[in-house]
Scaffold this motif. Structure first.
Motif, PDB file in Angstrom:
ATOM      1  N   ALA A 194      -1.094  28.551 -41.907  1.00  9.94           N
ATOM      2  CA  ALA A 194      -1.212  29.982 -42.162  1.00  9.94           C
ATOM      3  C   ALA A 194      -1.411  30.757 -40.859  1.00  9.94           C
ATOM      4  O   ALA A 194      -0.879  31.858 -40.696  1.00  9.94           O
ATOM      5  CB  ALA A 194      -2.375  30.251 -43.120  1.00  9.94           C
ATOM      6  N   ALA A 195      -2.177  30.182 -39.945  1.00 14.21           N
ATOM      7  CA  ALA A 195      -2.412  30.853 -38.670  1.00 14.21           C
ATOM      8  C   ALA A 195      -1.111  30.999 -37.888  1.00 14.21           C
ATOM      9  O   ALA A 195      -0.809  32.080 -37.353  1.00 14.21           O
ATOM     10  CB  ALA A 195      -3.435  30.072 -37.850  1.00 14.21           C
ATOM     11  N   ILE A 196      -0.329  29.934 -37.825  1.00 13.60           N
ATOM     12  CA  ILE A 196       0.923  29.975 -37.081  1.00 13.60           C
ATOM     13  C   ILE A 196       1.943  30.869 -37.773  1.00 13.60           C
ATOM     14  O   ILE A 196       2.677  31.621 -37.125  1.00 13.60           O
ATOM     15  CB  ILE A 196       1.475  28.553 -36.903  1.00 13.60           C
ATOM     16  N   ALA A 197       1.989  30.818 -39.089  1.00  9.96           N
ATOM     17  CA  ALA A 197       2.972  31.595 -39.839  1.00  9.96           C
ATOM     18  C   ALA A 197       2.768  33.093 -39.682  1.00  9.96           C
ATOM     19  O   ALA A 197       3.733  33.859 -39.745  1.00  9.96           O
ATOM     20  CB  ALA A 197       2.929  31.212 -41.314  1.00  9.96           C
ATOM     21  N   GLY A 198       1.523  33.528 -39.488  1.00  9.96           N
ATOM     22  CA  GLY A 198       1.325  34.971 -39.391  1.00  9.96           C
ATOM     23  C   GLY A 198      -0.052  35.433 -38.964  1.00  9.96           C
ATOM     24  O   GLY A 198      -0.197  36.513 -38.394  1.00  9.96           O
ATOM     25  N   GLY A 199      -1.058  34.616 -39.219  1.00 10.17           N
ATOM     26  CA  GLY A 199      -2.421  35.043 -38.920  1.00 10.17           C
ATOM     27  C   GLY A 199      -2.656  35.313 -37.448  1.00 10.17           C
ATOM     28  O   GLY A 199      -3.267  36.324 -37.071  1.00 10.17           O
ATOM     29  N   ASN A 200      -2.170  34.425 -36.599  1.00 13.19           N
ATOM     30  CA  ASN A 200      -2.352  34.617 -35.151  1.00 13.19           C
ATOM     31  C   ASN A 200      -1.626  35.864 -34.665  1.00 13.19           C
ATOM     32  O   ASN A 200      -2.140  36.613 -33.822  1.00 13.19           O
ATOM     33  CB  ASN A 200      -1.838  33.395 -34.383  1.00 13.19           C
ATOM     34  N   ALA A 201      -0.433  36.082 -35.179  1.00 14.80           N
ATOM     35  CA  ALA A 201       0.348  37.244 -34.760  1.00 14.80           C
ATOM     36  C   ALA A 201      -0.365  38.535 -35.144  1.00 14.80           C
ATOM     37  O   ALA A 201      -0.442  39.476 -34.329  1.00 14.80           O
ATOM     38  CB  ALA A 201       1.738  37.201 -35.397  1.00 14.80           C
ATOM     39  N   LEU A 202      -0.888  38.601 -36.341  1.00 15.92           N
ATOM     40  CA  LEU A 202      -1.584  39.821 -36.759  1.00 15.92           C
ATOM     41  C   LEU A 202      -2.839  40.051 -35.932  1.00 15.92           C
ATOM     42  O   LEU A 202      -3.166  41.194 -35.600  1.00 15.92           O
ATOM     43  CB  LEU A 202      -1.920  39.734 -38.252  1.00 15.92           C
ATOM     44  N   ASP A 203      -3.539  38.976 -35.584  1.00 14.55           N
ATOM     45  CA  ASP A 203      -4.704  39.133 -34.704  1.00 14.55           C
ATOM     46  C   ASP A 203      -4.285  39.702 -33.349  1.00 14.55           C
ATOM     47  O   ASP A 203      -4.934  40.598 -32.804  1.00 14.55           O
ATOM     48  CB  ASP A 203      -5.397  37.781 -34.504  1.00 14.55           C
ATOM     49  N   LEU A 204      -3.208  39.181 -32.796  1.00 18.12           N
ATOM     50  CA  LEU A 204      -2.728  39.651 -31.503  1.00 18.12           C
ATOM     51  C   LEU A 204      -2.327  41.123 -31.559  1.00 18.12           C
ATOM     52  O   LEU A 204      -2.621  41.904 -30.653  1.00 18.12           O
ATOM     53  CB  LEU A 204      -1.516  38.827 -31.071  1.00 18.12           C
ATOM     54  N   LEU A 205      -1.638  41.497 -32.622  1.00 10.90           N
ATOM     55  CA  LEU A 205      -1.087  42.841 -32.724  1.00 10.90           C
ATOM     56  C   LEU A 205      -2.130  43.892 -33.074  1.00 10.90           C
ATOM     57  O   LEU A 205      -2.043  45.034 -32.608  1.00 10.90           O
ATOM     58  CB  LEU A 205       0.028  42.855 -33.783  1.00 10.90           C
ATOM     59  N   LEU A 206      -3.103  43.508 -33.884  1.00  8.36           N
ATOM     60  CA  LEU A 206      -3.976  44.519 -34.487  1.00  8.36           C
ATOM     61  C   LEU A 206      -5.402  44.520 -33.973  1.00  8.36           C
ATOM     62  O   LEU A 206      -6.086  45.528 -34.044  1.00  8.36           O
ATOM     63  CB  LEU A 206      -3.978  44.356 -36.017  1.00  8.36           C
ATOM     64  N   LYS A 207      -5.883  43.380 -33.480  1.00 13.10           N
ATOM     65  CA  LYS A 207      -7.276  43.314 -33.031  1.00 13.10           C
ATOM     66  C   LYS A 207      -7.409  43.726 -31.562  1.00 13.10           C
ATOM     67  O   LYS A 207      -6.577  43.372 -30.728  1.00 13.10           O
ATOM     68  CB  LYS A 207      -7.842  41.904 -33.214  1.00 13.10           C
ATOM     69  N   GLY A 208      -8.473  44.434 -31.257  1.00 14.32           N
ATOM     70  CA  GLY A 208      -8.784  44.753 -29.879  1.00 14.32           C
ATOM     71  C   GLY A 208      -7.926  45.836 -29.271  1.00 14.32           C
ATOM     72  O   GLY A 208      -7.881  45.991 -28.052  1.00 14.32           O
ATOM     73  N   ARG A 209      -7.218  46.607 -30.095  1.00 14.63           N
ATOM     74  CA  ARG A 209      -6.382  47.683 -29.555  1.00 14.63           C
ATOM     75  C   ARG A 209      -7.268  48.789 -28.996  1.00 14.63           C
ATOM     76  O   ARG A 209      -8.201  49.252 -29.653  1.00 14.63           O
ATOM     77  CB  ARG A 209      -5.482  48.273 -30.647  1.00 14.63           C
ATOM     78  N   ASN A 210      -6.994  49.189 -27.751  1.00 17.96           N
ATOM     79  CA  ASN A 210      -7.757  50.229 -27.074  1.00 17.96           C
ATOM     80  C   ASN A 210      -9.242  49.930 -27.019  1.00 17.96           C
ATOM     81  O   ASN A 210     -10.072  50.817 -27.143  1.00 17.96           O
ATOM     82  CB  ASN A 210      -7.531  51.592 -27.741  1.00 17.96           C
ATOM     83  N   ALA A 211      -9.565  48.620 -26.881  1.00 14.77           N
ATOM     84  CA  ALA A 211     -10.972  48.227 -26.845  1.00 14.77           C
ATOM     85  C   ALA A 211     -11.598  48.602 -25.530  1.00 14.77           C
ATOM     86  O   ALA A 211     -10.939  48.640 -24.515  1.00 14.77           O
ATOM     87  CB  ALA A 211     -11.071  46.717 -27.069  1.00 14.77           C
TER      88      ALA A 211
END
Length: 344
Positions: free
Chosen positions: A327-344
């Motif tokens: 699940a992480a490889i299929a999409g979870g990691n990508a969503l974390d990269l794209l959405l977490k920590g933006r403009n932190a």
């Protein structure tokens, strides 16, 4: 009566392809007919045979709709079982351009990527470009891409008009990307080995993995990742050959003082990077995950080119990962990269 073991339920996350391409004809028109483009094209041609160049040209014509039309892209994603895709320029960085043209080029590309993704914002995440050869405007354009156009980062090639990504001239761009929480997708465009690989498409099949391995090695050995530990660097094509032979890098770091430009053994930095899954075989994907960790791999198809794949989930499933890792490889990691920590 013995209890039946409970199987952990892993919530379904969207399937995200991190490696899609967009053509921007308006950007190409800005440099059409220029001596710089002619020189770039000549260098590219030196790494390919006439037969390969003919196949490439025919492929670009055949794929034009898939590279520009949102409906065609979404139809392909549906056929692959992919919910969302990260879309970046084909790439078309043209790092040889002067400042004025470079700024117009990047702006045109970034506006086009943003407009393309805005047609299906729930499914498409955009990456832009910046003129790394001109770091000062590159920072401004990166900030505008993220804060103004809603892009999620940038795509970069493996060299910048003969200069390495690890050159300190680029530090302001990495600093800005780190502060913005922006993704930097490292995708080779061309091959510096030239005529040696100009047969049987070796300029791509061998050359591009070499380019990625060399670029990542520079970033590691020169301490870029020590200076910018929160930089979100994602490497195309599974990071090229680097994860396969990282032990040699570690050995050099241990036994040679001149190889010790980074604070830790080079293999430690593999777990600070991310890698797409485009390594083709289940065995290779299992090896990549063993070296870098399941939390550092994202799905990648190289859509819509012939060196990509149209069955990414089947290939992922063939590797036989535990449900949480899958699940992480299929999409979870990508969503974390794209959405977490933006403009932190």
């Amino acid at each position: 009566m013995s209890a039946v073991p409970r199987v952990p339920v892993v919530p379904r996350v969207p399937v995200v392809d991190f490696h899609g391409h967009l053509a921007v004809p308006a950007a190409e028109a800005l440099v059409a007919g220029t001596p710089g483009l002619a020189a770039e094209t000549a260098a590219e041609q030196r790494a390919h045979s006439p037969a390969s160049l003919a196949v490439n040209l025919a492929q670009l014509g055949r794929l034009r709709a898939k590279l520009t039309d949102v409906s065609a892209r979404l139809a392909d994603l549906d056929a692959m079982g992919v919910d969302a895709q990260v879309v970046g320029p084909m790439p078309m960085h043209h790092y040889w351009t002067g400042r004025d043209t470079a700024e117009r080029l990047a702006t045109t590309v970034n506006e086009a990527v943003a407009a393309h993704c805005a047609r299906a914002p729930e499914r498409l995440y955009g990456l832009g470009t910046v003129p790394l050869q001109h770091p000062e405007p590159a920072v401004t354009l990166l900030e505008r891409a993220v804060d103004g156009y809603g892009l999620h980062g940038i795509s970069v090639s493996t060299t910048v008009d003969g200069r390495e990504l690890a050159d300190r001239a680029h530090d302001p761009v990495w600093r800005a990307a780190e502060a913005l929480g922006a993704v930097v997708f490292v995708h080779p465009w061309g091959c510096s080995l030239g005529e040696r690989l100009a047969t049987h498409y070796l300029g791509n099949t061998v050359g591009q993995p070499v380019e990625t391995a060399v670029a990542l090695s520079h970033l590691i050995f020169t301490g870029v990742l020590d200076r910018f530990p929160r930089l979100k660097l994602v490497a195309a094509h599974g990071g090229g050959y680097l994860p396969t032979y990282i032990g040699r890098s570690d050995h050099a770091w241990r036994v040679r003082e001149d190889a010790r430009g980074c604070a830790e053994p080079p293999s430690a930095y593999l777990r600070r990077l991310w890698f797409d899954s485009l390594v083709y075989t289940p065995r290779a994907l299992r090896h990549l995950v063993a070296e870098v960790g399941a939390d550092r791999v994202v799905l990648g198809t190289d859509h819509p080119f012939d060196m990509g794949v149209d069955d990414p989930l089947a290939r992922l499933d063939a590797a036989g990962f535990a449900p949480a890792d899958r699940a992480a490889i299929a999409g979870g990691n990508a969503l974390d990269l794209l959405l977490k920590g933006r403009n932190a």
